[in-house]
Design an enzyme around this catalytic site. Structure first.
Site, PDB file in Angstrom:
ATOM      1  N   TYR A 120      -1.987   0.843  10.440  1.00  0.00           N
ATOM      2  CA  TYR A 120      -1.959   0.299   9.085  1.00  0.00           C
ATOM      3  C   TYR A 120      -0.681   0.721   8.355  1.00  0.00           C
ATOM      4  CZ  TYR A 120      -3.545  -1.029   4.408  1.00  0.00           C
ATOM      5  OH  TYR A 120      -3.641  -1.595   3.155  1.00  0.00           O
TER       6      TYR A 120
ATOM      7  N   SER B 153       0.860  -1.187   0.000  1.00  0.00           N
ATOM      8  CA  SER B 153       0.000   0.000   0.000  1.00  0.00           C
ATOM      9  C   SER B 153       0.889   1.227   0.000  1.00  0.00           C
ATOM     10  CB  SER B 153      -0.891   0.010   1.248  1.00  0.00           C
ATOM     11  OG  SER B 153      -1.566   1.256   1.381  1.00  0.00           O
TER      12      SER B 153
END
Length: 247
Positions: A145, A132
């Protein structure tokens, strides 16, 4: 058994994983669809003439069984299983959410890599992790995250160095804003309004099929070509914090 090349896709029950399984099958791969939700991957396996293996990547026995059922040669591993939970600031973050993210995104990826590596070496295969842009730039409310995706990126960097003399490609795709089936819904614990707000006013976020196209592109390259890192964002997202939205 068939003579088709074998691809293993974790987190194949939805989103980027499911789209990648379909895209690889369209290229002729026999896809081993792995996820916790057996009914979904069985349906997918029937659709694409693949195989379904129920697997929770946080369970070592599940992952070892996945590797055994995939067989002695794996041409492509798409380590996609992951997720984000919550958007609390660091000062008030839920420790269980962070622990869960670490177990799935980091330890789950590590376990999958360890158990399938012999079969990948045997096939001169390619590892493709779905990271990501959160692993490149931190943002408010994303400490957990961002942290796990930074860790995955670091793990891939180390693995690439450690396998420099082995016939295995080590590749990473880092998507930006992707409007997939469940990512935002899971992050906001099923709150559809909050999930929709992430993409509000963005005319064309990435789709899960866009990332699946990147997966097949990497998988089909000659084995001497390694894509260390591919950052994929929608045109409307110039950077993690700068997104064009219509009023």
């Amino acid at each position: 058994m068939t003579n088709r090349k074998v691809a293993v896709v974790t987190g194949a029950s939805s989103g980027i994983g499911r789209a990648s399984a379909r895209a690889l099958a369209a290229k002729g791969y026999e896809v081993v669809c792995a996820a916790r939700r057996l009914d979904r991957i069985e349906e997918l396996a029937r659709e694409i003439d693949g195989r379904a293996v129920q697997c929770d990547v946080t369970n070592r026995e599940d992952v070892e069984r996945l590797a055994a059922e995939a067989g002695p040669c794996v041409d492509v591993l798409v380590a996609n299983a992951g997720g984000a939970f919550g958007t609390d600031p660091v000062a008030s973050a839920d420790l269980d959410d962070w622990r869960r993210m670490y177990e799935i995104n980091v330890l789950g990826t590590l376990s999958t890599l360890q158990t399938t590596l012999p079969a990948l070496e045997a096939a001169h295969g390619v590892i493709i992790t779905i990271g990501s842009t959160a692993g490149l730039v931190s943002y408010e409310g994303g400490g957990g995250y961002c942290g796990v995706k930074h860790a995955v990126r670091a793990m891939m960097g180390s693995l690439r160095l450690e396998l420099f003399d082995k016939p295995v490609r080590v590749c990473e795709i880092d998507p930006g804003m992707v409007k997939s089936d469940e990512f935002a819904l899971v992050r906001f614990d099923g709150d559809e309004e909050k999930a929709a707000a992430v993409y509000a006013g963005v005319e064309a976020p990435l789709t899960q099929e866009d990332i699946a196209d990147a997966v097949t592109y990497i998988a089909e390259l000659p084995e001497h070509v390694n894509i260390d890192q591919m950052v994929v964002r929608p045109r409307a997202q110039a950077a993690q914090h700068k997104v064009f939205r219509t009023s």
